[in-house]
Design an enzyme around this catalytic site. Structure first.
Site, PDB file in Angstrom:
ATOM      1  N   HIS A  82       0.806  -1.095   0.119  1.00 53.88           N
ATOM      2  CA  HIS A  82      -0.193  -0.063  -0.432  1.00 53.88           C
ATOM      3  C   HIS A  82       0.808   1.192  -0.016  1.00 53.88           C
ATOM      4  O   HIS A  82       2.027   1.282   0.452  1.00 53.88           O
ATOM      5  CB  HIS A  82      -1.011   0.155   1.076  1.00 53.88           C
ATOM      6  CG  HIS A  82      -1.687   1.119   1.685  1.00 53.88           C
ATOM      7  ND1 HIS A  82      -3.178   1.375   0.833  1.00 53.88           N
ATOM      8  CD2 HIS A  82      -1.590   2.074   1.791  1.00 53.88           C
ATOM      9  CE1 HIS A  82      -3.029   2.376   0.831  1.00 53.88           C
ATOM     10  NE2 HIS A  82      -2.465   3.088   1.873  1.00 53.88           N
ATOM     11  N   ASP A 161     -15.669   3.062   7.355  1.00 56.35           N
ATOM     12  CA  ASP A 161     -14.344   4.018   7.027  1.00 56.35           C
ATOM     13  C   ASP A 161     -14.924   5.055   6.018  1.00 56.35           C
ATOM     14  O   ASP A 161     -14.326   5.950   6.285  1.00 56.35           O
ATOM     15  CB  ASP A 161     -13.551   3.163   6.809  1.00 56.35           C
ATOM     16  CG  ASP A 161     -12.108   3.647   6.306  1.00 56.35           C
ATOM     17  OD1 ASP A 161     -11.380   4.971   7.132  1.00 56.35           O
ATOM     18  OD2 ASP A 161     -11.501   3.987   4.918  1.00 56.35           O
ATOM     19  N   ARG A 168     -14.668  12.928   8.072  1.00 54.33           N
ATOM     20  CA  ARG A 168     -13.071  13.974   8.491  1.00 54.33           C
ATOM     21  C   ARG A 168     -13.030  15.141   7.662  1.00 54.33           C
ATOM     22  O   ARG A 168     -12.605  15.612   7.836  1.00 54.33           O
ATOM     23  CB  ARG A 168     -12.194  12.796   8.691  1.00 54.33           C
ATOM     24  CG  ARG A 168     -12.642  11.865  10.213  1.00 54.33           C
ATOM     25  CD  ARG A 168     -11.837  10.624   9.477  1.00 54.33           C
ATOM     26  NE  ARG A 168     -10.199  10.614   9.616  1.00 54.33           N
ATOM     27  CZ  ARG A 168      -8.931   9.862   8.506  1.00 54.33           C
ATOM     28  NH1 ARG A 168      -9.652   8.554   8.447  1.00 54.33           N
ATOM     29  NH2 ARG A 168      -8.753   9.920   8.631  1.00 54.33           N
ATOM     30  N   SER A 183      -7.917   4.186   9.755  1.00 54.15           N
ATOM     31  CA  SER A 183      -8.699   4.126   8.422  1.00 54.15           C
ATOM     32  C   SER A 183      -8.149   3.146   7.298  1.00 54.15           C
ATOM     33  O   SER A 183      -8.383   2.556   6.368  1.00 54.15           O
ATOM     34  CB  SER A 183      -8.609   5.535   7.695  1.00 54.15           C
ATOM     35  OG  SER A 183      -9.118   5.433   6.790  1.00 54.15           O
ATOM     36  N   LYS A 187      -8.558  -0.872   6.080  1.00 58.31           N
ATOM     37  CA  LYS A 187      -9.234  -1.403   4.827  1.00 58.31           C
ATOM     38  C   LYS A 187      -7.485  -2.953   4.239  1.00 58.31           C
ATOM     39  O   LYS A 187      -8.444  -3.940   3.514  1.00 58.31           O
ATOM     40  CB  LYS A 187      -9.321  -0.722   3.377  1.00 58.31           C
ATOM     41  CG  LYS A 187     -10.168   0.213   3.530  1.00 58.31           C
ATOM     42  CD  LYS A 187     -10.451   1.665   2.574  1.00 58.31           C
ATOM     43  CE  LYS A 187      -9.012   2.477   3.656  1.00 58.31           C
ATOM     44  NZ  LYS A 187      -9.086   4.356   2.949  1.00 58.31           N
TER      45      LYS A 187
HETATM   46  N1  URA Z   1      -6.160   7.032   2.908  1.00 62.51           N
HETATM   47  C1  URA Z   1      -6.645   6.562   3.379  1.00 62.51           C
HETATM   48  O1  URA Z   1      -7.358   5.357   3.271  1.00 62.51           O
HETATM   49  N2  URA Z   1      -7.611   6.998   5.159  1.00 62.51           N
HETATM   50  C2  URA Z   1      -6.495   7.749   5.251  1.00 62.51           C
HETATM   51  O2  URA Z   1      -7.367   8.925   6.519  1.00 62.51           O
HETATM   52  C3  URA Z   1      -5.950   8.610   4.828  1.00 62.51           C
HETATM   53  C4  URA Z   1      -5.480   8.560   3.297  1.00 62.51           C
END
Ligand code: URA
Length: 444
Positions: A82, A161, A168, A183, A187
């Site tokens: 990632h 999320d 947010r 967050s 995932k």
């Molecule tokens: N990428 C994400 O998936 N979440 C965040 O909070 C910031 C960047």
């Protein structure tokens, strides 16, 4: 339990329990807690923070709000990578086929680009016919057969999320470190791989502008992943100028293909090999970093990584002849030079400004449903440390609209800082964090 009490607890700096966090996330996802209360909680978290356990609890609660992929039908240890996002970041396109060619399956979920950073899914859309909308069966079959599949994120991957991120975004609470870590990791954990390597970018084009913040974010994510039973590592890499020379979807794919043909830019390859080494070491395929790098270089040199990439493109419906024949790629209508206004050394190139110039050309999205033009972008002819004469070309702008090209030229010229003295050399890899863990993870 009452949301009012939890907000008040966090406001006073008290710790929330696992049960309280689970209750809060579940009831928010089910729309039983209103946005105004969750906004107050997010702001309280911004001021009081979350400890590691609370961050883990939030991550797992968001992970479990939707589907968790069970990758046990795929043989062997499954790896995922990632990136926190950058400009010109085509690393996945180069790294994934190399890793797959070395026998480690990669079953990836990737996203589309938003704002000044690009997304892997958009780049792959450059291959006519390519789809990331794979059935579960096709996804598993492709990983088992080729060693690599990349799917778009399903709507039901960590939906809590998604809802929290949207909140947010409008309540100035995106930048809190634990919220970002939870967050991203919710995932990644839902996507089911055994081993996760994170590329945490730092610099002008990155989410984390300061190196110390990038390291702190990486440490948090590595420890959450390890606590959830994953083999984890993070590499902190430079994003103070775009990665490689190409910015823009088709240009980046072409640069990735060149990299798989043994002709990749040095900075890109350094990031690829740093991340790839972590995967090979954590999976036990290599025992020493030198061996890992040697085998990765070997599978680029012998063409097996490029063949793997072509097989992957074809398996997902794409026209793989584009991997072999560069003449097939459609050019943008205009190719215009951005010229240096004075002579000297390139000191820095503001990566965010280059990303914004690409977006302005139509190559990126301002809003998540915007259409994008895959053929436009910017090719950086000069990078940090290069010498330029006044009037020499710094970059080539690929555009389909002359007015937009003019605006992009202005932005690109402004992004270059040219000075009399040569810049100090900046390492691409700023830090490496390893955190292996063999425990099993499950949805709870
Ligand atoms: N990428 C994400 O998936 N979440 C965040 O909070 C910031 C960047």
């Amino acid at each position: 339990m009452r949301m009012y009490d939890l907000i008040s607890q966090k406001k006073e700096g008290k710790t929330l329990s696992t049960e309280e966090i689970r209750w809060m996330v579940q009831h928010y996802a089910e729309e039983e807690i209103p946005d105004y209360q969750m906004s107050a909680m997010l702001m309280a978290i911004c001021f009081q923070g979350l400890n590691r356990q609370e961050t883990l609890d939030l991550t797992l609660a968001m992970r479990d709000s939707g589907d968790c992929l069970d990758l046990s039908r795929i043989h062997g240890i499954k790896a995922d990578k990632h990136s926190t996002g950058g400009v010109g970041d085509k690393t996945t396109l180069v790294l994934a086929p190399i890793i797959a060619a070395l026998g480690i399956p990669m079953a990836k979920m990737s996203g589309r680009g938003l704002g000044h950073t690009g997304g892997t899914i958009d780049k792959l859309a450059c291959f006519p016919g390519f789809t990331t909308d794979l059935s579960e069966e096709a996804f598993f079959a492709n990983v088992n057969r080729i060693g690599l599949a990349i799917a778009g994120q399903t709507a039901n991957l960590a939906p809590a999320d998604k809802k929290l991120y949207a909140l947010r975004d409008v309540t100035a609470t995106v930048s809190q470190m634990s919220l970002i870590a939870a967050s991203i990791m919710s995932k990644k954990l839902a996507a089911g791989s055994d081993l996760i390597v994170l590329d945490v970018k730092t610099g002008s084009g990155a989410f984390m502008k300061e190196e110390a913040d990038a390291i702190r974010l990486a440490e948090t994510m590595v420890s959450i992943g390890a606590m959830a039973g994953k083999k984890m590592a993070a590499v902190i890499t430079d994003m103070d100028q775009p990665l490689g020379r190409a910015v823009g979807n088709a240009l980046e794919v072409k640069e990735a293909i060149a990299a798989l043909s043994g002709d990749g830019p040095a900075d890109l390859m350094e990031v690829v090999y740093a991340l790839g080494s972590r995967i090979l070491l954590l999976s036990g395929v290599a025992e020493r970093e030198e061996d890992a790098v040697k085998s990765m270089k070997q599978c680029v040199a012998d063409g097996s990584a490029k063949k793997k990439f072509a097989a992957f493109v074809e398996a997902q419906g794409g026209d793989a002849s584009y991997v072999w024949d560069m003449e097939k790629w459609k050019q943008a209508a205009y190719r215009i030079e951005a010229l240096a206004e004075k002579k000297g050394y390139v000191q820095t190139i503001d990566a965010e400004a280059i990303g914004i110039a690409c977006m302005l050309l139509g190559g990126g999205r301002e809003k998540k449903d915007d259409a994008i033009d895959l053929s436009v972008g910017i090719l950086l002819l000069k990078k940090r440390g290069d010498v330029t004469e006044a009037g020499e070309a710094l970059a080539l702008i690929y555009a389909n609209d002359e007015a937009k090209a003019k605006e992009a030229i202005r932005l690109v010229q402004g992004a270059y800082v040219i000075s009399e003295a040569a810049p100090a050399s900046v390492p691409m890899v700023k830090a490496i964090l390893d955190g292996a863990n063999n425990a099993k993870s499950s949805c709870i």
